[in-house]
Design an enzyme around this catalytic site. Structure first.
Site, PDB file in Angstrom:
ATOM      1  N   GLY A   1       7.154  -3.905   1.760  1.00  0.00           N
ATOM      2  CA  GLY A   1       6.413  -4.556   2.911  1.00  0.00           C
ATOM      3  C   GLY A   1       7.104  -5.842   3.460  1.00  0.00           C
ATOM      4  O   GLY A   1       6.539  -6.539   4.339  1.00  0.00           O
TER       5      GLY A   1
ATOM      6  N   HIS B   1       0.102   6.295   7.759  1.00  0.00           N
ATOM      7  CA  HIS B   1       1.104   6.234   6.933  1.00  0.00           C
ATOM      8  C   HIS B   1       0.977   7.848   6.081  1.00  0.00           C
ATOM      9  O   HIS B   1       0.129   8.053   5.258  1.00  0.00           O
ATOM     10  CB  HIS B   1       1.203   5.308   5.996  1.00  0.00           C
ATOM     11  CG  HIS B   1       2.402   5.532   4.805  1.00  0.00           C
ATOM     12  ND1 HIS B   1       3.474   4.689   4.764  1.00  0.00           N
ATOM     13  CD2 HIS B   1       2.521   6.307   3.965  1.00  0.00           C
ATOM     14  CE1 HIS B   1       3.987   5.125   3.634  1.00  0.00           C
ATOM     15  NE2 HIS B   1       3.556   6.098   3.294  1.00  0.00           N
TER      16      HIS B   1
ATOM     17  N   GLU C   1       8.745   9.358   3.823  1.00  0.00           N
ATOM     18  CA  GLU C   1       7.558   8.448   4.172  1.00  0.00           C
ATOM     19  C   GLU C   1       7.824   8.775   5.813  1.00  0.00           C
ATOM     20  O   GLU C   1       8.917   8.708   6.465  1.00  0.00           O
ATOM     21  CB  GLU C   1       7.596   7.027   3.945  1.00  0.00           C
ATOM     22  CG  GLU C   1       7.302   6.908   2.531  1.00  0.00           C
ATOM     23  CD  GLU C   1       6.961   5.288   2.269  1.00  0.00           C
ATOM     24  OE1 GLU C   1       6.574   4.794   1.331  1.00  0.00           O
ATOM     25  OE2 GLU C   1       7.295   4.506   3.096  1.00  0.00           O
TER      26      GLU C   1
ATOM     27  N   ARG D   1      12.765   7.757  -5.687  1.00  0.00           N
ATOM     28  CA  ARG D   1      12.215   7.525  -7.057  1.00  0.00           C
ATOM     29  C   ARG D   1      10.802   8.293  -7.384  1.00  0.00           C
ATOM     30  O   ARG D   1      10.212   8.793  -6.141  1.00  0.00           O
ATOM     31  CB  ARG D   1      12.101   6.275  -7.258  1.00  0.00           C
ATOM     32  CG  ARG D   1      11.505   5.348  -6.116  1.00  0.00           C
ATOM     33  CD  ARG D   1      11.048   4.247  -6.493  1.00  0.00           C
ATOM     34  NE  ARG D   1      10.694   3.352  -5.363  1.00  0.00           N
ATOM     35  CZ  ARG D   1       9.442   3.301  -4.703  1.00  0.00           C
ATOM     36  NH1 ARG D   1       8.579   4.019  -5.116  1.00  0.00           N
ATOM     37  NH2 ARG D   1       9.318   2.526  -3.505  1.00  0.00           N
TER      38      ARG D   1
ATOM     39  N   HIS E   1       0.869  -4.500   4.967  1.00  0.00           N
ATOM     40  CA  HIS E   1       1.948  -3.221   4.744  1.00  0.00           C
ATOM     41  C   HIS E   1       2.408  -2.710   3.261  1.00  0.00           C
ATOM     42  O   HIS E   1       3.250  -1.830   2.967  1.00  0.00           O
ATOM     43  CB  HIS E   1       3.630  -3.631   5.279  1.00  0.00           C
ATOM     44  CG  HIS E   1       3.408  -4.008   6.632  1.00  0.00           C
ATOM     45  ND1 HIS E   1       3.008  -3.359   7.701  1.00  0.00           N
ATOM     46  CD2 HIS E   1       3.677  -5.351   7.276  1.00  0.00           C
ATOM     47  CE1 HIS E   1       3.117  -3.834   8.941  1.00  0.00           C
ATOM     48  NE2 HIS E   1       3.498  -5.134   8.569  1.00  0.00           N
TER      49      HIS E   1
HETATM   50  P1  ADP Z   1       5.462   2.652  -3.196  1.00  0.00           P
HETATM   51  O1  ADP Z   1       5.254   3.356  -2.122  1.00  0.00           O
HETATM   52  O2  ADP Z   1       5.732   3.600  -4.329  1.00  0.00           O
HETATM   53  O3  ADP Z   1       3.731   1.878  -3.521  1.00  0.00           O
HETATM   54  P2  ADP Z   1       6.442   0.038  -2.942  1.00  0.00           P
HETATM   55  O4  ADP Z   1       7.429   0.107  -1.895  1.00  0.00           O
HETATM   56  O5  ADP Z   1       5.129  -0.401  -2.637  1.00  0.00           O
HETATM   57  O6  ADP Z   1       6.396   1.639  -3.341  1.00  0.00           O
HETATM   58  O7  ADP Z   1       7.129  -0.277  -4.274  1.00  0.00           O
HETATM   59  C1  ADP Z   1       6.753   0.246  -5.415  1.00  0.00           C
HETATM   60  C2  ADP Z   1       7.099  -0.744  -6.514  1.00  0.00           C
HETATM   61  O8  ADP Z   1       8.578  -1.097  -6.666  1.00  0.00           O
HETATM   62  C3  ADP Z   1       6.172  -2.108  -6.511  1.00  0.00           C
HETATM   63  O9  ADP Z   1       5.746  -2.310  -7.960  1.00  0.00           O
HETATM   64  C4  ADP Z   1       7.153  -2.983  -5.846  1.00  0.00           C
HETATM   65  O10 ADP Z   1       7.081  -4.305  -6.531  1.00  0.00           O
HETATM   66  C5  ADP Z   1       8.695  -2.301  -6.212  1.00  0.00           C
HETATM   67  N1  ADP Z   1       9.298  -2.981  -5.302  1.00  0.00           N
HETATM   68  C6  ADP Z   1       9.571  -2.228  -4.172  1.00  0.00           C
HETATM   69  N2  ADP Z   1      10.673  -2.696  -3.388  1.00  0.00           N
HETATM   70  C7  ADP Z   1      11.255  -3.254  -4.232  1.00  0.00           C
HETATM   71  C8  ADP Z   1      12.529  -4.089  -3.934  1.00  0.00           C
HETATM   72  N3  ADP Z   1      13.307  -4.026  -2.784  1.00  0.00           N
HETATM   73  N4  ADP Z   1      13.093  -4.737  -5.068  1.00  0.00           N
HETATM   74  C9  ADP Z   1      12.416  -4.548  -6.258  1.00  0.00           C
HETATM   75  N5  ADP Z   1      11.360  -4.147  -6.451  1.00  0.00           N
HETATM   76  C10 ADP Z   1      10.719  -3.421  -5.466  1.00  0.00           C
HETATM   77  P1  ADP Z   2       8.762  -0.679   3.051  1.00  0.00           P
HETATM   78  O1  ADP Z   2      10.270  -0.491   2.614  1.00  0.00           O
HETATM   79  O2  ADP Z   2       8.318  -1.965   2.888  1.00  0.00           O
HETATM   80  O3  ADP Z   2       7.563   0.374   2.486  1.00  0.00           O
HETATM   81  P2  ADP Z   2       8.249   1.067   5.320  1.00  0.00           P
HETATM   82  O4  ADP Z   2       9.459   1.161   6.529  1.00  0.00           O
HETATM   83  O5  ADP Z   2       8.059   2.203   4.459  1.00  0.00           O
HETATM   84  O6  ADP Z   2       8.574  -0.254   4.775  1.00  0.00           O
HETATM   85  O7  ADP Z   2       6.955   0.448   6.242  1.00  0.00           O
HETATM   86  C1  ADP Z   2       5.750  -0.065   5.407  1.00  0.00           C
HETATM   87  C2  ADP Z   2       4.414   0.104   6.299  1.00  0.00           C
HETATM   88  O8  ADP Z   2       4.578  -0.526   7.553  1.00  0.00           O
HETATM   89  C3  ADP Z   2       4.137   1.672   6.485  1.00  0.00           C
HETATM   90  O9  ADP Z   2       3.349   2.310   5.582  1.00  0.00           O
HETATM   91  C4  ADP Z   2       3.383   1.345   7.796  1.00  0.00           C
HETATM   92  O10 ADP Z   2       1.997   1.121   7.396  1.00  0.00           O
HETATM   93  C5  ADP Z   2       4.083   0.011   8.593  1.00  0.00           C
HETATM   94  N1  ADP Z   2       5.075   0.617   9.630  1.00  0.00           N
HETATM   95  C6  ADP Z   2       6.284   0.866   9.452  1.00  0.00           C
HETATM   96  N2  ADP Z   2       6.813   1.539  10.355  1.00  0.00           N
HETATM   97  C7  ADP Z   2       5.873   1.295  11.517  1.00  0.00           C
HETATM   98  C8  ADP Z   2       6.020   1.678  13.025  1.00  0.00           C
HETATM   99  N3  ADP Z   2       7.185   1.995  13.482  1.00  0.00           N
HETATM  100  N4  ADP Z   2       4.831   1.417  13.500  1.00  0.00           N
HETATM  101  C9  ADP Z   2       3.661   0.991  12.939  1.00  0.00           C
HETATM  102  N5  ADP Z   2       3.526   0.579  11.662  1.00  0.00           N
HETATM  103  C10 ADP Z   2       4.645   0.904  10.659  1.00  0.00           C
HETATM  104 MG    MG Z   3       7.644   2.411   2.577  1.00  0.00          MG
END
Ligand code: ADP
Ligand code: ADP
Ligand code: MG
Length: 642
Positions: free
Chosen positions: A165, A208, A274, A296, A234
């Site tokens: 996020g 989502h 996603e 993963r 997020h």
């Molecule tokens: P999920 O969709 O599985 O919840 P998240 O994006 O929230 O995935 O991340 C899952 C785990 O990976 C969390 O514990 C977060 O702290 C870690 N994480 C996510 N992105 C990164 C990153 N870019 N670098 C290091 N840790 C990350």
């Molecule tokens: P991250 O790598 O941090 O997980 P994501 O691209 O998966 O980033 O987006 C994280 C969250 O942000 C989504 O689960 C959703 O809630 C919101 N989001 C992402 N893209 C959009 C979009 N185009 N419009 C509205 N909400 C979004």
């Molecule tokens: Mg994501």
């Protein structure tokens, strides 16, 4: 099958992987940092190897040291869990160069999906719908602003290297675009070392919905969808499977798109596609778009396991060791409905800031699946994700599974840190959520009501007084009424009450000038004639009353307070090196236990520093913007003149 594997992770996910290994007869090697010497994952593994200091860069991110540990212990493969090195293609190549198996996809597949802009281009080619937007190479601010105009507001600026996020900004008005862009780029540079962004159309009423995929390097199957729309900042809070309102037709279309995505990059192992979904008119085949792929095992994988009856870690081990995909698509079916709630040490009213603390009490109910990396007495340190546990329930219908989640949370007991437990309970009682009307804005929209519904109520505080008086323990209770004075003052950090024992099983507690009648029979409690579904628990940090709207009271021990006044918890120390983001108190201000004193930015996150006891602010020893060392004194409290 492997005989021995190394798990390059910590916490609940390391424990969860070890569980499956034990069931399959695979030996496990844990790795650990200085902060995790006595951690649960270390005690569960057959062997453990020390890596270094508590900061991830000194331990769990040291790929070479981890590979050396695997070689030294004779492990054949490395499971990366999630986070840390799990999506690092250079690590995958180093593992393979050392003659070991990486339990996950190829470095090529990870690279293809590693950056969100490149991933979207790959998906477009594979015929998977992507969110309309700009994901080109030109990063000129003027050009990006033009692209935002073309896409149409509101837009979302996203770090191409983003995760968790971070590096994301919604912009509703063109005049705010330049500032939002600058702040997203600077956050992305700090967090990911890459300031590049893409621009997306902000989907209205977004949901989502993600699809679990599993591949063998050539073919892939999908294990249906999860709905992760309940989010804060997020980030996911409660996940479920299947998605409310999903139809077999749309599931087929989304599942096929996810399988196409996985096969397009020759995906091996467990992955997640996603999608962002426009839920404004229900679910429709032309209203979902690829957002990103997580290459993963996902945090919320247990809900998929619950509805499919499949152990995804077992599948990972089997496919990585060379077996074919364990099941064909038509053999996979959905049974019932499942939920997962993420229990965090965090300060919800302060904006979900991560918190720390020693878990003086930690107990979970039977009847729910609990994934945790900590035990009672363990510490949530500031170095890692502050997740305490995942609570997973499964039932024949959504309503049954959700009620099971509510009661599992009500029966969970955690004390020693602020947590989101009562907030999670309030969420399970939210009308819209109960009706399956979810979107990513739900929590933010109803935050005030959810927080208010999680606040302690007077009756629970009355029961905490009963606990402090020693009346909650049936053994002590009989004696207490005999030899203790019938009327006495019960004091704790932050207040006091007058207790009068009226007879067997009856007492009056006067709290805040308000008398309350308490009656009890065994473990059943009535306050002012209402039966309470509360539990009074005494632990080494005080007394807690659980059952929703948790109350914690710390007894006021004169000796302990003198010691505290002489130092101890009178000083708020910085738990780790960091930047003082803000200071919330000034000299002379009275504070109560748990009040926020300052916010520290460290490890790319903000941490709330809270008062360990009541008092008056005597000194503010740190200024906003100051860089501080671990152990630096930030705030000194003194005794309230009474
Ligand atoms: P999920 O969709 O599985 O919840 P998240 O994006 O929230 O995935 O991340 C899952 C785990 O990976 C969390 O514990 C977060 O702290 C870690 N994480 C996510 N992105 C990164 C990153 N870019 N670098 C290091 N840790 C990350
Ligand atoms: P991250 O790598 O941090 O997980 P994501 O691209 O998966 O980033 O987006 C994280 C969250 O942000 C989504 O689960 C959703 O809630 C919101 N989001 C992402 N893209 C959009 C979009 N185009 N419009 C509205 N909400 C979004
Ligand atoms: Mg994501």
């Amino acid at each position: 099958m492997f005989q021995k594997i190394l798990i390059a992770n910590r916490g609940e996910i390391a424990c969860r992987i070890i569980d499956t290994c034990q069931r399959m007869g695979v030996s496990t090697i844990a790795v650990f940092s200085d902060a995790d010497r006595a951690a649960r994952h270390v005690s569960m593994a057959d062997e453990a190897v020390h890596l270094g200091g508590p900061a991830p860069a000194d331990s769990y991110l040291r790929g070479e040291a981890i590979i050396a540990a695997a070689a030294a212990t004779g492990a054949q493969a490395i499971h990366p869990g999630y986070g840390f090195l799990s999506e690092n293609p250079d690590f995958v190549e180093a593992v393979e160069a050392a003659g070991l198996v990486f339990i996950g996809p190829s470095s090529r597949a990870i690279r293809a999906m590693g950056l969100k802009d490149a991933a979207k281009r790959v998906m477009e080619e594979a015929g998977v719908p992507v969110v309309p937007g700009y994901h080109g190479a030109n990063q000129d601010p003027g050009h990006l602003a033009q692209q935002a105009e073309r896409i149409g507001y509101p837009v979302l600026i996203k770090a191409v290297a983003g995760g968790g996020g971070k590096g994301m900004r919604r912009v509703d008005d063109p005049k705010d675009f330049a500032d939002a862009l600058a702040s997203a780029r600077s956050e992305a540079r700090t967090a990911f070392g890459n300031p590049d962004v893409l621009i997306e159309k902000y989907v209205l009423q977004p949901r989502h919905i993600e699809v679990q995929v599993f591949g063998d390097g050539h073919r892939a199957v999908h294990l249906f969808e999860r709905d992760c729309s309940l989010q804060r900042r997020h980030q996911k809070v409660i996940e479920e499977a299947p998605a409310p309102g999903m139809t077999p037709e749309i599931r087929k279309v989304m599942g096929a798109a996810a399988v196409r995505a996985a096969e397009a990059i020759g995906y091996a192992g467990a992955g997640t596609i996603e999608f962002i979904v426009d839920g404004s008119e229900g679910l429709r085949e032309d209203r979902f778009w690829f957002m990103e792929m997580n290459t993963r095992l996902q945090v919320e994988h247990p809900v998929t396991e619950a509805i499919t009856g499949i152990d995804l870690v077992e599948w990972q081990l089997r496919v990585a060791s060379g077996e074919p995909l364990p099941a064909r698509q038509d053999a996979l079916t959905i049974s019932g409905h499942a939920f997962e709630a993420r229990l965090y040490a965090e300060d919800v009213p302060a904006g979900f800031l991560p918190a720390t603390g020693r878990l003086a009490r930690l107990a979970f109910p039977q009847g729910a699946r609990i994934e945790t990396g900590v035990r009672q007495g363990d510490t949530i340190s500031p170095y890692y994700d502050p997740m305490i546990a995942k609570i997973v329930t499964h039932g024949p219908t959504r309503a049954v599974a959700l009620r099971a989640l509510e009661s599992a949370l009500v029966d969970t007991e955690v004390a020693g840190s602020v947590t989101n437990l009562d907030f999670l309970i309030a969420l399970t009682r939210h009308d819209g959520f109960r009706a399956g009307q979810v979107d990513t804005g739900l929590i933010a929209r109803d935050l005030d009501d959810l927080v208010a519904a999680a606040e302690p109520d007077p009756a629970a505080r009355v029961l905490a007084v009963i606990g402090l008086a020693g009346l909650a323990d049936p053994q002590a209770r009989g004696g207490a009424t005999l030899w203790q004075p019938l009327r006495r003052t019960i004091a704790w950090d932050g207040g006091q009450a007058v207790l009068e024992v009226l007879g067997p099983g009856r007492a009056r507690v006067s709290l805040d000038n308000q008398p309350h009648e308490v009656r009890w029979q065994g473990d059943r409690w009535w306050v002012d004639d209402a039966l309470r579904r509360n539990r009074i628990v005494t632990h080494d940090a005080g007394v807690s009353v659980f059952g929703g709207r948790t109350v914690h009271l710390v007894p006021r021990d004169p000796l302990a307070r003198d010691a505290a006044a002489a130092g101890g918890d009178a000083l708020t120390l910085s738990p780790m090196p960091g930047l003082v983001k803000s200071v919330h108190v000034s000299v002379g201000q009275p504070v109560r236990t748990g009040d926020r004193l300052a916010v520290l930015e460290a490890m790319k996150m903000e941490h709330a520093l809270t008062a360990a006891r009541d008092g008056i602010v005597a000194e503010v020893l740190a200024a906003e913007g100051q860089q501080v060392e671990a152990g630096a004194a930030l705030i000194r409290l003194e005794e309230e003149a009474s």
